[in-house]
Structures are given as C-alpha cells and as structure tokens.
Motif scaffolding. Structure first.
Motif, short mmCIF file in Angstrom:
data_model
loop_
_atom_site.label_atom_id
_atom_site.label_comp_id
_atom_site.label_asym_id
_atom_site.label_seq_id
_atom_site.Cartn_x
_atom_site.Cartn_y
_atom_site.Cartn_z
N GLN A 20 22.33 -1.15 83.69
CA GLN A 20 23.44 -1.59 82.83
C GLN A 20 23.02 -2.80 82.01
OE1 GLN A 20 26.98 -2.84 84.92
NE2 GLN A 20 28.26 -2.57 83.11
N LYS A 21 22.30 -3.74 82.62
CA LYS A 21 21.84 -4.93 81.91
C LYS A 21 20.85 -4.54 80.81
CE LYS A 21 19.86 -9.49 82.71
NZ LYS A 21 18.70 -9.57 81.88
N ASP A 22 19.93 -3.62 81.12
CA ASP A 22 18.97 -3.15 80.12
C ASP A 22 19.68 -2.46 78.97
OD1 ASP A 22 16.88 -4.14 81.63
OD2 ASP A 22 16.28 -2.19 82.44
N ASN A 26 19.44 -3.70 75.18
CA ASN A 26 18.96 -2.79 74.13
C ASN A 26 19.99 -2.66 73.01
OD1 ASN A 26 16.52 -2.34 75.40
ND2 ASN A 26 17.24 -0.53 76.48
N SER A 27 21.26 -2.60 73.36
CA SER A 27 22.32 -2.52 72.33
C SER A 27 22.34 -3.79 71.50
CB SER A 27 23.68 -2.31 72.99
OG SER A 27 23.75 -1.06 73.61
N VAL A 101 9.94 -8.28 66.59
CA VAL A 101 9.88 -8.25 68.05
C VAL A 101 10.88 -9.26 68.60
CG1 VAL A 101 8.39 -8.62 70.06
CG2 VAL A 101 7.43 -7.65 67.98
N PHE A 102 11.63 -8.84 69.62
CA PHE A 102 12.64 -9.70 70.25
C PHE A 102 12.26 -9.97 71.69
CE2 PHE A 102 14.83 -7.58 66.82
CZ PHE A 102 15.59 -8.60 66.26
N TRP A 143 28.36 -5.57 70.20
CA TRP A 143 27.60 -6.81 70.03
C TRP A 143 27.67 -7.26 68.58
CZ3 TRP A 143 26.30 -9.56 74.03
CH2 TRP A 143 26.18 -8.94 75.26
N LYS A 144 27.88 -8.57 68.39
CA LYS A 144 27.94 -9.15 67.05
C LYS A 144 27.14 -10.45 67.02
CE LYS A 144 32.14 -7.01 65.64
NZ LYS A 144 32.92 -6.96 64.46
N VAL A 145 26.47 -10.69 65.91
CA VAL A 145 25.69 -11.92 65.73
C VAL A 145 26.66 -13.08 65.57
CG1 VAL A 145 24.04 -13.14 64.27
CG2 VAL A 145 23.77 -10.67 64.69
N LYS A 146 26.46 -14.13 66.38
CA LYS A 146 27.30 -15.31 66.27
C LYS A 146 26.51 -16.55 65.86
CE LYS A 146 27.45 -17.57 70.68
NZ LYS A 146 28.37 -18.51 71.22
#
Length: 168
Positions: A20-22, A26-27, A101-102, A143-146
């Motif tokens: 679930q964490k992965d 990934n999302s 790459v992240f 997910w949204k960039v904050k």
C-alpha cells in the motif's frame, strides 16, 4: 503450529502495508513527474500575443489539477509557470525534460510525501541540470503538489540575459 501460522499472518500484514505504501509513493511520483514535465516543457511557437496567451492558458489548465489551489495561485501570481514558454521563445527551441529521477525523503505526516528529484532540461541542443525538492499532499484520494523548490535561478538567468541584451 500456532507460532508458524502467527508468523505467516505477520508476513502477510507487513507485505500488505508495504504494498500500500509503495502504491501511494508510485502514485505521488506519477503526479510529481506530470507536474514537472507540464511546468518545464514548452514548444517554440510563432511569436504573437494570441499564441502566448493560448499557451499560458493551456499550461494553467494542465497544471491546476496537479496542484493544491493555494500552490497554484501563488505560482501563477509569481508567473513561474510561464518561464518555460518565455525561454522557448528566447532560444527559439523546444524544452524537454528527461532523465527525471525521484527519491523519497522522510516525512512525519502520513498524508504528505516529500521527494528529491533530478533531471535534465534540454533546451534545443543545450542541456541544463534540474534538481529540487517537491512535496505532495493527498487530497480526496488524489496526490497534489503543495511545494516545489528547484534551481529556478538558472532558468531565470536566461530570461535576464535576454532582457539585458535587448535594452543594452
């Protein structure tokens, strides 16, 4: 036998949590990658006010769903999102982001994912290293960039040099 079954149950639970964490990570990375590419990539186009307004409108429409409302508003007011469009016009070349790459960083908030990133911004035949830190928050299952901070000064230098050349 009970110990064996207990160990198997623990392994299954830990595997489920890790999976679930992965999946969340990934999302979040997918959103971060889409955001950075949308922000930094640009096509050179025939220089006109109408074309520029159309490009700005398109970029805004594509970035808005990837960001929180407050982050989007702040970056729009600062005109950060149009830098790549201006550079494409100055350099008369397309901008492409590659080799992105992240890497996950620790966070103490379960609804926030912090990432470090590196990539290469190709500006025509030139290349510029891009590196920074981005934070994403989960809002309503998305997910949204904050937050995003990177070596923006390197890009602004191109714009500043063009302005100085035109007035000098």
């Amino acid at each position: 036998m009970r110990v064996f079954i207990g160990l198997i149950m623990i392994v299954i639970i830990v595997s489920g949590c890790t999976s679930q964490k992965d999946s969340k990570l990934n999302s979040a990375i997918s959103v971060a990658e889409a955001y950075k590419k949308t922000e930094l990539e640009a096509k050179h186009f025939e220089d006109s006010d109408d074309a520029m307004l159309e490009q700005i409108s398109s970029k805004d429409a594509n970035l808005r769903p990837l960001t929180t409302d407050s982050f989007f508003q702040k970056k729009s007011v600062d005109r950060i999102f149009i830098n790549s469009l201006e550079i494409a016009q100055i350099k008369k070349a397309d901008l492409r982001l590659s080799d992105l790459v992240f890497e996950e960083r620790e966070t103490d908030d379960p609804v926030v994912i912090k990432l470090m990133y590196e990539g290469v911004l190709q500006i025509g035949d030139e290349e510029m290293a891009i590196s920074g830190r981005i934070e994403l928050i989960e809002e309503g299952g998305t997910w949204k960039v904050k937050y995003d901070s990177y070596n923006l000064k390197d890009l602004l230098k191109i714009i500043d040099e063009d302005i100085l050349q035109r007035i000098g």
